[in-house]
Design a protein around this motif. Structure first.
Motif, PDB file in Angstrom:
ATOM      1  N   ARG A 253      -6.606   2.465   3.829  1.00 17.41           N
ATOM      2  CA  ARG A 253      -5.916   3.631   4.378  1.00 17.41           C
ATOM      3  C   ARG A 253      -5.256   4.375   3.226  1.00 17.41           C
ATOM      4  O   ARG A 253      -4.757   3.786   2.289  1.00 17.41           O
ATOM      5  N   SER A 254      -5.250   5.692   3.324  1.00 18.23           N
ATOM      6  CA  SER A 254      -4.697   6.432   2.197  1.00 18.23           C
ATOM      7  C   SER A 254      -3.739   7.518   2.647  1.00 18.23           C
ATOM      8  O   SER A 254      -3.336   8.354   1.887  1.00 18.23           O
ATOM      9  N   GLN A 255      -3.411   7.500   3.925  1.00 13.11           N
ATOM     10  CA  GLN A 255      -2.536   8.581   4.375  1.00 13.11           C
ATOM     11  C   GLN A 255      -1.124   8.359   3.850  1.00 13.11           C
ATOM     12  O   GLN A 255      -0.675   7.230   3.652  1.00 13.11           O
ATOM     13  N   GLU A 256      -0.446   9.481   3.641  1.00 18.76           N
ATOM     14  CA  GLU A 256       0.872   9.443   3.011  1.00 18.76           C
ATOM     15  C   GLU A 256       1.842   8.536   3.776  1.00 18.76           C
ATOM     16  O   GLU A 256       2.601   7.795   3.188  1.00 18.76           O
ATOM     17  N   GLU A 257       1.771   8.608   5.117  1.00 16.35           N
ATOM     18  CA  GLU A 257       2.731   7.817   5.880  1.00 16.35           C
ATOM     19  C   GLU A 257       2.514   6.316   5.654  1.00 16.35           C
ATOM     20  O   GLU A 257       3.446   5.539   5.626  1.00 16.35           O
TER      21      GLU A 257
END
Lengths: 567, 121
Positions: B84-88
């Protein structure tokens, strides 16, 4: 024909007037008793009353009679032509003692004629006023129809319109949308027995509309749902309701069947009433159709929104899931090509490089997919700050110069010195410029130049092909414009706009050869939109392309401005 | 020799990490789910932990939190690896105390460089 009452206590006058009027077309009454006068007036409603001046308290009597009659003409028989002033205001004509019988007869006849003409005029006026009122009702009902896309409201407007124009006692409206329902709008309360009878009558009416054919909905009186609105619940309708005058009409939904309406009224309907009823019942058809279409569009929109969300989630999940096996492949290839498992011969190394290159490409596609799904879901994070475009150009130039060199291309940056700062996300602008330059590298044959230029420009000075005019028109004020110029295969004018569509890599054998997700430009477009900027291109087949993007100078994007104020 | 604990349910990825890290003279211990990873961490007291996020039983965030809130283990650096690479997600990783955070597909050499930086080799 005229009814004449002569009020006098002089026998000779009574006799004289009787002789004059006791013949056709008159009906003649006389009276000398004040009490009897009122009885005669009440029963016979005379057209003309002639008062003899000699009658006692004549002024009082005239005033009293004026108050109980509406359209009766008053004629006063004077003595020697003398008239008291305050009598004149109640009197329509005068007779004198000396007048010949013919003159008396003709005076009365003229008055009678005038009275009838006035009555006719009054009737005509009343009819006109009625028609005008009805027209107003029709107009306001049409306006209400035009202003609503809610079927329930439309049916209510129809019933309201009918009430205003026809003053019905009861309407039975059958609506067949979703679940059939009978709407009863009644002046008085309806007993359970009467309700059952009305339901049965409505169902029979409904079935009669289809004669021998099968009706579109199965409706049974026992199970029919009823919504009742009663104006005066203290009173009750009885079964005599069925003796009232009634009218019945189907309600269509465009070309389809929607329902039917029956309307009851104690007094008989006129032909104008029938026209008005038909008009209103027909007028509701088109708005009902529009409301149905609107409802369908809203439902489809909801479904599409859900699908769009699912698609974004799907892309996001799939992209994440793809990364894990991709990592295992990449790691294995890196170990092998690094010689960590022993030497690899030349052709082995060639195929390993090929595999590594494609892993890199696959990773790029997955990143593009994720970016796009994030942008579309509104979840893309931006880190806006004051920055200079030179840093972006320098970064992209240095990171891609090796790739350009390997392909025998010259990557040149021709920058205007001292460009003003912009408020932007440098990482996203690097992403945009990297995409433009790597595209240029992909599509430009060996030995040619790729030039990155930057300058400031006013929005009004920006010149673009027609297909981008709409995007550029939104721009206002001063911008930093960056241009990537190549001498590659170019894009035909008809395909320019499509280059920015998702997955619309221009059909070309070379583009297939160089690969790519086809998402780079659509992503760039969305990233620039988030910066209140724009992207466009100029190109000609086989003569190269110039891709431009513009970022506003000193303008904080609206979304960020809000955050800044909050902070 | 310094000890590295690799916790990831993807055996192929564990294998490749183990291969390059052993070649760089580290001793590698491997666990293929969160529960075993946590147990092994307490048992062997590794010098660094390479931790995947999405795992059966106990996920990487939870392991990181449990170790970082325990005085005995809080100084062990944690390198979190995720698809996963999303900021959150990154923020969650930082909140749970991970020292480093890299996204799949990563470069094996980068992992070795990070490990070297923490373990001073």
């Amino acid at each position: 024909m005229g009814k004449i009452l002569f009020i006098s206590n002089r026998l000779e006058k009574i006799q004289q007037y009787s002789e004059i009027f006791n013949k056709k077309p008159y009906e003649f009454f006389t009276s000398s008793d004040e009490n009897a006068i009122f009885e005669i007036v009440e029963i016979n409603n005379p057209d003309i009353i002639i008062f003899d001046h000699s009658f006692d308290n004549i002024k009082q009597l005239i005033k009293k009679l004026k108050s109980v009659t509406t359209s009766t003409s008053f004629i006063f028989l004077t003595q020697n032509g003398n008239i008291e002033n305050d009598i004149t205001k109640y009197i329509n004509a005068f007779l004198t003692e000396e007048m010949s019988d013919e003159l008396v007869l003709s005076t009365v006849a003229v008055n009678l004629k005038t009275k009838h003409s006035l009555e006719q005029l009054s009737d005509t006026n009343k009819n006109l006023a009625d028609s005008l009122y009805r027209l107003n009702v029709l107009y306001s009902t049409s306006s209400q129809f035009a202003g609503s896309l809610d079927k329930e409201k439309l049916i209510n407007y129809m019933i309201e319109g009918l009430d205003k124009s026809l003053s019905f006692d009861l309407t039975c409206t059958l609506c067949t949308e979703d679940e059939p329902v009978l709407l009863l709008n009644s002046l008085y309360e309806i007993s359970d027995e009467l309700l059952s009878a009305l339901k049965l009558r409505t169902v029979l009416n409904y079935k009669s509309l289809f004669e021998d054919k099968k009706p579109p909905f199965e409706i049974e009186a026992d199970t029919l749902k009823v919504v009742k609105t009663v104006k005066y619940p203290a009173n009750r309708f009885t079964f005599t309701l069925f003796q009232y005058d009634n009218m019945f009409a189907p309600i269509s939904l465009g070309d389809n069947f929607f329902g039917c309406i029956e309307i009851f009224k104690e007094t008989p309907f006129t032909s104008d009433d029938a026209t008005c009823f038909q008009t209103i019942a027909q007028q509701v058809s088109l708005p009902l159709k529009s409301a149905t279409l609107y409802q369908e569009i809203m439902e489809t929109n909801l479904k599409l929104e859900k699908l769009e969300r699912l698609k974004s989630e799907f892309i996001s999940i799939v992209s994440h899931e793809l990364r894990t096996p991709l990592t295992a492949i990449k790691n294995s290839l890196d170990i092998l090509s690094g010689g960590r498992c022993g030497d690899i011969n030349e052709s082995g190394q060639k195929f390993l490089s090929m595999a590594q290159r494609n892993v890199q490409r696959l990773a790029g596609i997955i990143n593009d997919l994720l970016d796009l799904s994030k942008i579309e879901a509104g979840k893309m994070d931006y880190h806006f700050a004051n920055m200079n475009i030179h840093s972006v150009i320098d970064y992209v130039k240095s990171s891609l110069s090796v790739m350009a060199k390997e392909k025998g291309l010259n990557l040149i940056a021709e920058e205007t010195p001292d460009l003003p700062d912009i408020y932007a996300d440098s990482q996203r602008l690097e992403q945009v410029l990297t995409n433009l330059v790597s595209n240029a590298i992909k599509f430009t044959p060996e030995g040619k130049n790729i030039i990155i230029r930057s300058h400031t420009a006013d929005a009004s000075q920006l010149n673009t092909p027609d297909c981008f005019k709409e995007d550029i028109q939104k721009l206002q004020g001063k911008y930093i414009v960056v241009c990537v110029e190549d001498q590659g295969i170019g894009i035909a004018e008809k395909d320019l706009l499509r280059a920015f569509d998702k997955f619309a890599q221009i059909e070309n054998s070379l583009s297939r050869k160089v690969g790519g997700s086809g998402l780079g430009l659509p992503i760039a477009k969305q990233l620039l939109q988030a910066h209140n900027g724009a992207i466009w291109c100029e190109s000609e087949l086989n003569k190269g392309s110039r891709f431009y993007f513009a970022i506003p100078i000193n303008i904080v994007p609206a979304k960020m401005e809000k955050n800044l104020i909050l902070n | 020799m310094k000890k590295i604990l690799i916790v990831d349910d993807e055996q192929d990825i564990v294998e490749s990490l183990k291969f390059v890290l052993e070649a760089a003279d580290y001793i590698c211990y491997c666990a293929y789910n969160g529960e075993d990873g946590l147990k092994l961490a307490k048992e062997i007291m590794p010098d660094i932990i390479i931790l995947d996020v999405m795992m059966p039983k106990i996920n990487g965030y939870k392991i990181s939190r449990l170790l970082k809130y325990d005085n005995k283990y809080k100084n062990i650096p944690i390198l979190m690896i995720t698809a996963r690479s999303q900021e959150e997600d990154k923020l969650i990783g930082e909140e749970t105390g991970a020292d480093e955070y890299i996204t799949k597909p990563f470069d094996l050499d980068d992992v070795v460089k990070i490990v070297n930086r923490y373990l001073g080799q």
